[in-house]
Design a protein around this motif. Structure first.
Motif, PDB file in Angstrom:
ATOM      1  N   LEU A  43       0.833  -1.208   0.000  1.00 16.43           N
ATOM      2  CA  LEU A  43       0.000   0.000   0.000  1.00 16.43           C
ATOM      3  C   LEU A  43       0.864   1.254   0.000  1.00 16.43           C
ATOM      4  N   GLY A  44       2.017   1.193   0.655  1.00 13.90           N
ATOM      5  CA  GLY A  44       2.953   2.322   0.608  1.00 13.90           C
ATOM      6  C   GLY A  44       3.481   2.550  -0.798  1.00 13.90           C
ATOM      7  N   GLU A  45       3.750   1.456  -1.500  1.00 10.46           N
ATOM      8  CA  GLU A  45       4.197   1.570  -2.891  1.00 10.46           C
ATOM      9  C   GLU A  45       3.080   2.122  -3.769  1.00 10.46           C
ATOM     10  N   LEU A  46       1.846   1.682  -3.510  1.00  9.14           N
ATOM     11  CA  LEU A  46       0.700   2.207  -4.259  1.00  9.14           C
ATOM     12  C   LEU A  46       0.546   3.700  -3.990  1.00  9.14           C
ATOM     13  N   GLU A  47       0.727   4.103  -2.764  1.00 10.21           N
ATOM     14  CA  GLU A  47       0.649   5.524  -2.395  1.00 10.21           C
ATOM     15  C   GLU A  47       1.701   6.328  -3.158  1.00 10.21           C
ATOM     16  N   ALA A  48       2.903   5.776  -3.280  1.00 10.33           N
ATOM     17  CA  ALA A  48       3.967   6.462  -4.021  1.00 10.33           C
ATOM     18  C   ALA A  48       3.652   6.511  -5.512  1.00 10.33           C
ATOM     19  N   TYR A  49       3.056   5.446  -6.029  1.00 15.05           N
ATOM     20  CA  TYR A  49       2.679   5.366  -7.438  1.00 15.05           C
ATOM     21  C   TYR A  49       1.572   6.362  -7.768  1.00 15.05           C
ATOM     22  N   SER A  50       0.513   6.358  -6.945  1.00 13.62           N
ATOM     23  CA  SER A  50      -0.614   7.264  -7.170  1.00 13.62           C
ATOM     24  C   SER A  50      -1.377   7.470  -5.863  1.00 13.62           C
ATOM     25  N   PRO A  51      -1.130   8.582  -5.197  1.00 10.08           N
ATOM     26  CA  PRO A  51      -1.806   8.832  -3.918  1.00 10.08           C
ATOM     27  C   PRO A  51      -3.339   8.787  -4.020  1.00 10.08           C
TER      28      PRO A  51
END
Length: 103
Positions: A43-51
């Motif tokens: 989920l942290g990577e998803l946040e970095a990809y597209s908040p």
């Protein structure tokens, strides 16, 4: 305690079962902790990809919020919401596939 459970059962087999139960509980806690860590990382990577995609995913899939409410809350069109949700799912699917391949 596990010893009290073994005493309640009243024999050596019960004590062994209680110890096995304790071991499986410990293993279950470890697995749950590892899963939580993996989910937080992804989920942290998803946040970095597209908040915004991450926020929509969390609201819809984890919190169960209605799509219309999400659109109002984040001020996005329903079409944009669905596109971002789809992209978030694709991203997560790819990341979990990568983790599975590495394991």
């Amino acid at each position: 305690s596990w010893d009290e459970i073994a005493e309640f059962v009243g024999d050596e087999e019960g004590a062994g079962a209680a110890e096995a139960g304790h071991a499986s509980l410990s293993e279950g806690v470890a697995v749950a902790y590892e899963r939580r860590q993996l989910c937080e990382q992804v989920l942290g990577e998803l946040e970095a990809y597209s908040p915004k995609a991450a926020r929509i995913f969390v609201l819809r899939e984890l919190e169960g919020e209605d799509t219309r409410a999400i659109c109002r809350r984040l001020q996005v069109s329903s079409a944009n919401c669905y596109v971002l949700l789809h992209r978030a799912r694709q991203f997560l699917h790819q990341r979990f596939d990568a983790f599975a391949a590495a394991a």
